[in-house]
Enzyme design. Sequence first.
Site, short mmCIF file in Angstrom:
data_model
loop_
_atom_site.label_atom_id
_atom_site.label_comp_id
_atom_site.label_asym_id
_atom_site.label_seq_id
_atom_site.Cartn_x
_atom_site.Cartn_y
_atom_site.Cartn_z
N CYS A 1 -29.15 9.41 -19.54
CA CYS A 1 -27.80 9.18 -19.02
C CYS A 1 -27.79 7.88 -18.23
O CYS A 1 -28.63 7.67 -17.36
CB CYS A 1 -27.37 10.34 -18.13
SG CYS A 1 -25.75 10.09 -17.38
N CYS B 1 -17.89 13.11 -22.30
CA CYS B 1 -19.10 12.39 -22.66
C CYS B 1 -20.22 13.40 -22.83
O CYS B 1 -20.55 14.13 -21.89
CB CYS B 1 -19.47 11.38 -21.56
SG CYS B 1 -21.08 10.58 -21.84
N CYS C 1 -24.10 12.50 -7.07
CA CYS C 1 -23.99 12.51 -5.62
C CYS C 1 -22.78 13.37 -5.29
O CYS C 1 -22.00 13.73 -6.17
CB CYS C 1 -23.75 11.11 -5.06
SG CYS C 1 -25.19 10.03 -5.14
N GLY D 1 -26.84 16.63 -4.00
CA GLY D 1 -27.80 15.63 -3.54
C GLY D 1 -28.51 16.09 -2.30
O GLY D 1 -27.88 16.61 -1.38
N CYS E 1 -17.99 13.97 -17.85
CA CYS E 1 -19.37 14.37 -18.06
C CYS E 1 -19.48 15.87 -18.34
O CYS E 1 -19.22 16.70 -17.47
CB CYS E 1 -20.20 14.03 -16.82
SG CYS E 1 -21.89 14.63 -16.89
N CYS F 1 -25.90 12.51 -23.70
CA CYS F 1 -27.28 12.99 -23.53
C CYS F 1 -27.66 13.99 -24.62
O CYS F 1 -28.84 14.18 -24.91
CB CYS F 1 -27.46 13.62 -22.15
SG CYS F 1 -26.28 14.92 -21.75
N ASN G 1 -20.10 7.95 -6.20
CA ASN G 1 -20.76 8.86 -7.14
C ASN G 1 -20.64 8.26 -8.53
O ASN G 1 -19.53 8.05 -9.01
CB ASN G 1 -20.10 10.24 -7.08
CG ASN G 1 -20.63 11.22 -8.11
OD1 ASN G 1 -19.93 12.12 -8.54
ND2 ASN G 1 -21.88 11.06 -8.52
N GLY G 2 -21.78 7.99 -9.16
CA GLY G 2 -21.76 7.40 -10.50
C GLY G 2 -22.83 6.34 -10.64
O GLY G 2 -23.70 6.19 -9.77
N TYR H 1 -24.80 22.13 -15.64
CA TYR H 1 -25.76 22.27 -14.54
C TYR H 1 -25.22 21.96 -13.15
O TYR H 1 -25.36 22.77 -12.24
CB TYR H 1 -26.97 21.36 -14.81
CG TYR H 1 -28.03 21.39 -13.73
CD1 TYR H 1 -28.90 22.46 -13.61
CD2 TYR H 1 -28.17 20.33 -12.84
CE1 TYR H 1 -29.89 22.48 -12.63
CE2 TYR H 1 -29.15 20.33 -11.86
CZ TYR H 1 -30.01 21.41 -11.76
OH TYR H 1 -30.99 21.44 -10.80
#
Length: 463
Positions: free
Chosen positions: A393, A443, A2, A28, A247, A446, A102-103, A253
Amino acid sequence: MCGIFGIFGVENAEKYAFFGIYALQHRGQESVGIATSDFESIKLVRKPGLVLSALREEDLENINGHLAIAHVRYATAGRSGGFNAQPFLKRTPIGDVAVAHNGNLVNFKELKQHLQSQGEEFDHDSDTELFLSLLGKGREVPKDLTLHPRDQEILPYIFYVLSKVKGAYSLLFLLRDRLIAVRDPYGFRPLLMGRMKKALLFASESCAFDILGAELWREVKPGELIVVDEAGIRSYKFSKPQRKAMCIFEFVYFSKPESFIFNRLVYGIRKKMGQRLALEDDVSADVVVPVPDSGIVPAIGYSQEKGIPMELGLVRNHYVGRSFIEPTQELRDIRVLMKLNPNPEVLKGKRVVVIDDSLVRGTTSKKIVSMLRRASAKEVHMRIASPPVIGPCYYGIDTPTKEELIATKFSVEEIRKFIGADSLRYLSLEGLRSCVEDYKDFCDACFSGIYPIEVKQEPQRVR
């Protein structure tokens, strides 16, 4: 994912919030919302759709204030439209409070079930509501923290909430007379601070400051809570140091290439991914073609490293949003056909290397390869500027369940056959990690399957 934005200390804060959250539209497209305060009461507008089309001048006039928070929603599950649009607003023991998040919380289900067993009612099916539902259920002050007198009545309630939730959260709380920004102890999601004359701003990415002519100040640190009110700025470290788990997919992306996040410029990291991919590759080709928009920067790096010219073999219709964030596969497929058009001038009779940022389900890549072949490309070599996605994720990105991830079921050669390319190659995990300093602070679950927070049951993803 988000996008969140906040501002304190300006007249017409709602208008600054409008432009700030518009700059984060790429994070978003499901809905938009703005909550404001005039130091007397909190007003709120939430609408389904894009910022520019959903919010009208009269919407902003009705919520005039001096401090504001805003949100663009990235929907992965739950009811669509405006039902789960944020910010959420609720009457609590510390007054009316609005929150933008956001999360994703990994203990959402168990916390919600516990609260429901105590008679708590929920108005939404998003985990964000927990931050408000838990307010008033207890008070806590972390050890070794001395609270400013202005914070002694409010922050113990918020610290209690933070002690109960687990997972990824960058948060903005709006109270009648103050803004509170919070980032989880692992730092999964970005959250930045900016300054504009006497105003203080918060945003998911620095590009939101650029549009307003504001100055980037610093990041909100993992495990930090910041209070902003008329008395000034106060910072509290509410958690013991954890391993960082920023992340890495933000670089692959989501974030815009001109943004600064995680103390790094996205453009440089993304370009390195393309350069490293080129070093790992031995293909011969005539032209490098990026998949717009997120494939452009790695394609520049690949092209320069290989010495193969880059051309716009795929042209994007910019009036169409991202296919990856559509909630169903059918809508994603339609979006691909709507948003990309092949350029025969570049493709006809050429050996083409196509650069994309990631390959998740494989259906988009299959359509792109087919599109290039119809435009008479002689060869199509698909190159992915990230490793195979092998794990879902749980911290806020819409990777599907493990069963839906094509790389968990098929080999690279089998995926190549499925998408119809002459060859397929991914950036190695080691290659991706080499593109960021201190990769252990990120992290990459993924891609690696190594999760920094244990997930006992797959949480509901309603971001």
